[in-house]
Write a protein that holds these residues in place. Structure first.
Motif, PDB file in Angstrom:
ATOM      1  N   ASP A  14       4.746 -12.904  -9.876  1.00  0.00           N
ATOM      2  CA  ASP A  14       5.356 -11.665 -10.345  1.00  0.00           C
ATOM      3  C   ASP A  14       6.233 -11.073  -9.256  1.00  0.00           C
ATOM      4  OD1 ASP A  14       3.843 -12.086 -12.587  1.00  0.00           O
ATOM      5  OD2 ASP A  14       2.173 -10.877 -11.853  1.00  0.00           O
ATOM      6  N   HIS A  15       6.900  -9.964  -9.596  1.00  0.00           N
ATOM      7  CA  HIS A  15       7.803  -9.338  -8.640  1.00  0.00           C
ATOM      8  C   HIS A  15       7.053  -8.826  -7.415  1.00  0.00           C
ATOM      9  CE1 HIS A  15       6.204  -6.022 -11.093  1.00  0.00           C
ATOM     10  NE2 HIS A  15       6.377  -5.265 -10.023  1.00  0.00           N
ATOM     11  N   GLY A  16       5.731  -8.603  -7.525  1.00  0.00           N
ATOM     12  CA  GLY A  16       4.991  -8.072  -6.385  1.00  0.00           C
ATOM     13  C   GLY A  16       4.435  -9.130  -5.473  1.00  0.00           C
ATOM     14  N   SER A  17       4.619 -10.405  -5.781  1.00  0.00           N
ATOM     15  CA  SER A  17       4.034 -11.460  -4.954  1.00  0.00           C
ATOM     16  C   SER A  17       4.962 -11.805  -3.801  1.00  0.00           C
ATOM     17  CB  SER A  17       3.784 -12.707  -5.814  1.00  0.00           C
ATOM     18  OG  SER A  17       5.001 -13.200  -6.311  1.00  0.00           O
ATOM     19  N   PRO A  18       4.419 -12.423  -2.730  1.00  0.00           N
ATOM     20  CA  PRO A  18       5.260 -12.804  -1.600  1.00  0.00           C
ATOM     21  C   PRO A  18       6.371 -13.738  -2.038  1.00  0.00           C
ATOM     22  CG  PRO A  18       2.935 -12.990  -1.070  1.00  0.00           C
ATOM     23  CD  PRO A  18       3.020 -12.739  -2.537  1.00  0.00           C
ATOM     24  N   PRO A  19       7.573 -13.589  -1.516  1.00  0.00           N
ATOM     25  CA  PRO A  19       8.695 -14.433  -1.932  1.00  0.00           C
ATOM     26  C   PRO A  19       8.436 -15.901  -1.650  1.00  0.00           C
ATOM     27  CG  PRO A  19       9.235 -13.187   0.056  1.00  0.00           C
ATOM     28  CD  PRO A  19       7.942 -12.641  -0.460  1.00  0.00           C
ATOM     29  N   GLY A  20       8.649 -16.731  -2.649  1.00  0.00           N
ATOM     30  CA  GLY A  20       8.510 -18.168  -2.463  1.00  0.00           C
ATOM     31  C   GLY A  20       7.113 -18.694  -2.652  1.00  0.00           C
ATOM     32  N   TYR A  21       6.129 -17.830  -2.885  1.00  0.00           N
ATOM     33  CA  TYR A  21       4.758 -18.277  -3.034  1.00  0.00           C
ATOM     34  C   TYR A  21       4.254 -17.970  -4.439  1.00  0.00           C
ATOM     35  CZ  TYR A  21       5.132 -17.926   2.038  1.00  0.00           C
ATOM     36  OH  TYR A  21       5.549 -18.037   3.333  1.00  0.00           O
ATOM     37  N   ARG A  22       3.371 -18.827  -4.931  1.00  0.00           N
ATOM     38  CA  ARG A  22       2.663 -18.546  -6.169  1.00  0.00           C
ATOM     39  C   ARG A  22       1.211 -18.286  -5.797  1.00  0.00           C
ATOM     40  NH1 ARG A  22       3.658 -23.176 -10.385  1.00  0.00           N
ATOM     41  NH2 ARG A  22       3.272 -24.490  -8.598  1.00  0.00           N
ATOM     42  N   TYR A  23       0.622 -17.314  -6.420  1.00  0.00           N
ATOM     43  CA  TYR A  23      -0.755 -16.986  -6.074  1.00  0.00           C
ATOM     44  C   TYR A  23      -1.639 -17.088  -7.300  1.00  0.00           C
ATOM     45  CZ  TYR A  23       0.022 -12.386  -8.170  1.00  0.00           C
ATOM     46  OH  TYR A  23       0.308 -11.365  -9.030  1.00  0.00           O
ATOM     47  N   ARG A  24      -2.906 -17.317  -7.025  1.00  0.00           N
ATOM     48  CA  ARG A  24      -3.902 -17.371  -8.090  1.00  0.00           C
ATOM     49  C   ARG A  24      -4.695 -16.070  -8.074  1.00  0.00           C
ATOM     50  NH1 ARG A  24      -8.539 -22.046  -8.929  1.00  0.00           N
ATOM     51  NH2 ARG A  24      -9.423 -21.205 -10.842  1.00  0.00           N
ATOM     52  N   VAL A  25      -4.930 -15.509  -9.253  1.00  0.00           N
ATOM     53  CA  VAL A  25      -5.727 -14.290  -9.348  1.00  0.00           C
ATOM     54  C   VAL A  25      -7.186 -14.670  -9.102  1.00  0.00           C
ATOM     55  CG1 VAL A  25      -6.426 -12.383 -10.812  1.00  0.00           C
ATOM     56  CG2 VAL A  25      -4.108 -13.304 -10.985  1.00  0.00           C
ATOM     57  N   SER A  26      -7.766 -14.149  -8.036  1.00  0.00           N
ATOM     58  CA  SER A  26      -9.121 -14.535  -7.664  1.00  0.00           C
ATOM     59  C   SER A  26     -10.153 -13.667  -8.366  1.00  0.00           C
ATOM     60  CB  SER A  26      -9.308 -14.403  -6.154  1.00  0.00           C
ATOM     61  OG  SER A  26      -9.500 -13.062  -5.793  1.00  0.00           O
ATOM     62  N   MET A  27     -11.396 -14.087  -8.294  1.00  0.00           N
ATOM     63  CA  MET A  27     -12.517 -13.317  -8.819  1.00  0.00           C
ATOM     64  C   MET A  27     -13.510 -13.038  -7.700  1.00  0.00           C
ATOM     65  SD  MET A  27     -13.076 -15.073 -12.531  1.00  0.00           S
ATOM     66  CE  MET A  27     -14.225 -13.784 -12.966  1.00  0.00           C
ATOM     67  N   PHE A  28     -13.000 -12.781  -6.512  1.00  0.00           N
ATOM     68  CA  PHE A  28     -13.850 -12.593  -5.344  1.00  0.00           C
ATOM     69  C   PHE A  28     -14.044 -11.122  -4.997  1.00  0.00           C
ATOM     70  CE2 PHE A  28     -11.785 -16.825  -4.026  1.00  0.00           C
ATOM     71  CZ  PHE A  28     -12.670 -17.534  -4.813  1.00  0.00           C
ATOM     72  N   GLU A  29     -13.523 -10.215  -5.820  1.00  0.00           N
ATOM     73  CA  GLU A  29     -13.660  -8.801  -5.518  1.00  0.00           C
ATOM     74  C   GLU A  29     -15.076  -8.312  -5.807  1.00  0.00           C
ATOM     75  OE1 GLU A  29     -11.444  -9.963  -7.659  1.00  0.00           O
ATOM     76  OE2 GLU A  29      -9.408  -9.487  -6.983  1.00  0.00           O
ATOM     77  N   ILE A  30     -15.660  -7.620  -4.841  1.00  0.00           N
ATOM     78  CA  ILE A  30     -16.962  -6.974  -5.034  1.00  0.00           C
ATOM     79  C   ILE A  30     -16.653  -5.496  -5.228  1.00  0.00           C
ATOM     80  CG2 ILE A  30     -19.271  -6.606  -4.088  1.00  0.00           C
ATOM     81  CD1 ILE A  30     -18.807  -9.017  -2.280  1.00  0.00           C
ATOM     82  N   ARG A  31     -16.624  -5.049  -6.465  1.00  0.00           N
ATOM     83  CA  ARG A  31     -16.089  -3.728  -6.781  1.00  0.00           C
ATOM     84  C   ARG A  31     -17.137  -2.618  -6.685  1.00  0.00           C
ATOM     85  NH1 ARG A  31     -11.018  -3.907  -8.762  1.00  0.00           N
ATOM     86  NH2 ARG A  31     -10.188  -5.980  -9.259  1.00  0.00           N
ATOM     87  N   GLN A  32     -18.403  -2.955  -6.671  1.00  0.00           N
ATOM     88  CA  GLN A  32     -19.456  -1.957  -6.555  1.00  0.00           C
ATOM     89  C   GLN A  32     -20.435  -2.372  -5.469  1.00  0.00           C
ATOM     90  OE1 GLN A  32     -21.251  -1.530 -10.409  1.00  0.00           O
ATOM     91  NE2 GLN A  32     -19.579  -0.302 -11.231  1.00  0.00           N
ATOM     92  N   GLN A  33     -20.997  -1.392  -4.795  1.00  0.00           N
ATOM     93  CA  GLN A  33     -21.956  -1.692  -3.742  1.00  0.00           C
ATOM     94  C   GLN A  33     -23.206  -2.329  -4.347  1.00  0.00           C
ATOM     95  OE1 GLN A  33     -23.037   1.611  -1.276  1.00  0.00           O
ATOM     96  NE2 GLN A  33     -24.318   0.382   0.074  1.00  0.00           N
ATOM     97  N   PRO A  34     -23.598  -3.507  -3.860  1.00  0.00           N
ATOM     98  CA  PRO A  34     -24.772  -4.179  -4.427  1.00  0.00           C
ATOM     99  C   PRO A  34     -26.066  -3.445  -4.070  1.00  0.00           C
ATOM    100  CG  PRO A  34     -23.353  -5.714  -3.212  1.00  0.00           C
ATOM    101  CD  PRO A  34     -22.915  -4.334  -2.858  1.00  0.00           C
ATOM    102  N   SER A  35     -27.112  -3.838  -4.740  1.00  0.00           N
ATOM    103  CA  SER A  35     -28.431  -3.288  -4.454  1.00  0.00           C
ATOM    104  C   SER A  35     -28.858  -3.663  -3.027  1.00  0.00           C
ATOM    105  CB  SER A  35     -29.451  -3.825  -5.460  1.00  0.00           C
ATOM    106  OG  SER A  35     -30.770  -3.497  -5.073  1.00  0.00           O
TER     107      SER A  35
END
Length: 377
Positions: A70-91
């Motif tokens: 997309d327009h927001g990605s680094p020029p010349g690179y393709r990126y994969r949308v990861s699923m590594f985000e930890i969005r909430q503090q774990p127990s």
């Protein structure tokens, strides 16, 4: 119909995490790749309903991951949308998840500050990429970015360090964590070979392929595929040897360090996370030689808070004729203490009839030699 974010979350919790576990026995990791691809398609669909998802899935056959530029990605690179985000503090009971969440939160904030300082979309690499993925082994506090041609950008202010790397053009080299582009787990593993020794790189492979599906960032198969398919990849031999020493399903880098320390001193490869039934309950040993009823346990600082439970567990194992040798972090950091520790385990192995499996001390480079592994096979 539920909100799209809720649907994706439910899909990941019910399907993706079990699939990650199944991919261990799937020689090509197809289940893992397939589930990741389905979620990528779902996230990139404007009208997320089963019909549109199915149509897009049929129109794009195969198991290749979906990439965006997309327009927001680094020029010349393709990126994969990861699923590594930890969005909430774990127990708090999930100690390693809490640590990963803390590390990732810190690096997300620091990387956003870097993005505001520079005039381009950076690709974070090395220790910074590890921090974005929630991994901390030997973290360098500097902020590392990577590009194909360093001369195209101006000199960067401290503490930003710029690197060039000839693998950045590959489809599987760049991902996005939250709104930051960084090198993928497999690419980061290969890139870290320029800085890590064999022991540290093996520990990194173990961490990326850990047992916890929430913290698992890759598999040994995927790491090996990236290394094997890279043209003109520096330190390829070091990467391959680290992968030969690594094991899937470990729990912490300290347990990996203990396993490697034992190997260097002539003891055989142990079984990790060995489960057994003792006194009507399932007990798990960090490492074990089941044939000789000998176990080894790493005790971190959190074990001080569960000392009574640990004593009860060790007493039950002792009653079941197991010999368990605990080791603490201070012992693991001392070569002389580890020498004494391994002598005790060696004596127990010999007493249990394990003279045929005990050898002479050897360095890790020799133990990871591919020719030695082929002879065993």
């Amino acid at each position: 119909m539920a909100e799209p974010a809720t649907c994706v979350h439910q899909f990941a919790a019910r399907v993706l995490e079990p699939a990650i576990c199944q991919s261990v026995v799937d020689p090509r990791g197809r289940i893992y790749d397939l589930c990741r691809r389905i979620v990528d398609l779902y996230c990139s669909t404007d009208f997320p309903d089963p019909v549109s998802i199915g149509a897009r899935f049929v129109q794009q056959p195969g198991l290749r991951p979906q990439w965006r530029n997309d327009h927001g990605s680094p020029p010349g690179y393709r990126y994969r949308v990861s699923m590594f985000e930890i969005r909430q503090q774990p127990s708090e009971q999930h100690i390693m998840r809490c640590k990963a969440w803390s590390v990732q939160s810190e690096y997300v904030q620091r990387c956003r500050e870097v993005k505001r300082m520079v005039r381009f979309e950076p690709v974070f690499a090395l220790d910074t990429a590890l921090g974005l993925m929630g991994i901390s082994i030997e973290i360098d506090t500097r902020m590392h970015i990577v590009m194909s041609d360093r001369n195209q950008y101006r000199t960067l202010p401290a503490p930003i360090v710029c690197h060039t790397w000839n693998q950045l053009h590959r489809d599987d080299a760049v991902i996005k964590v939250f709104d930051m582009a960084c090198t993928s787990p497999a690419a980061t593993f290969a890139h870290m070979a320029r800085r890590y020794d064999l022991e540290s790189l093996t520990m990194l492979a173990d961490v990326m392929a850990c047992r916890d599906p929430v913290l698992q960032r890759s598999t040994r198969l995927q790491l090996g595929r990236f290394v094997g398919e890279g043209r003109h990849l520096a330190n390829r031999r070091l990467c391959m040897r680290a992968l030969r020493l690594s094991l899937h399903g470990t729990d912490s880098p300290y347990e990996s360090k203990l396993r490697l320390a034992i190997l260097r001193r002539g003891l055989p490869m142990s079984v990790i996370n060995y489960s057994l039934m003792v006194d009507g309950r399932v007990r798990v040993l960090d490492m074990a030689y089941p044939e000789f009823r000998i176990g080894m346990e790493y005790h971190g600082m959190h074990h001080t808070a569960q000392y009574v439970d640990d004593c009860e567990r060790l007493n039950a194992l002792t009653a079941g004729e197991w010999k368990v040798f605990p080791v603490w972090g201070a012992m693991l950091a001392s070569e002389s203490a580890m020498d004494r520790y391994v002598r005790n385990v060696r004596s127990a192995l010999l007493a249990a009839g394990g003279s045929s499996v005990v050898g002479e001390p050897k360095n890790l480079w020799f133990l990871a030699d591919g020719r030695r592994h082929r002879k065993k096979g």
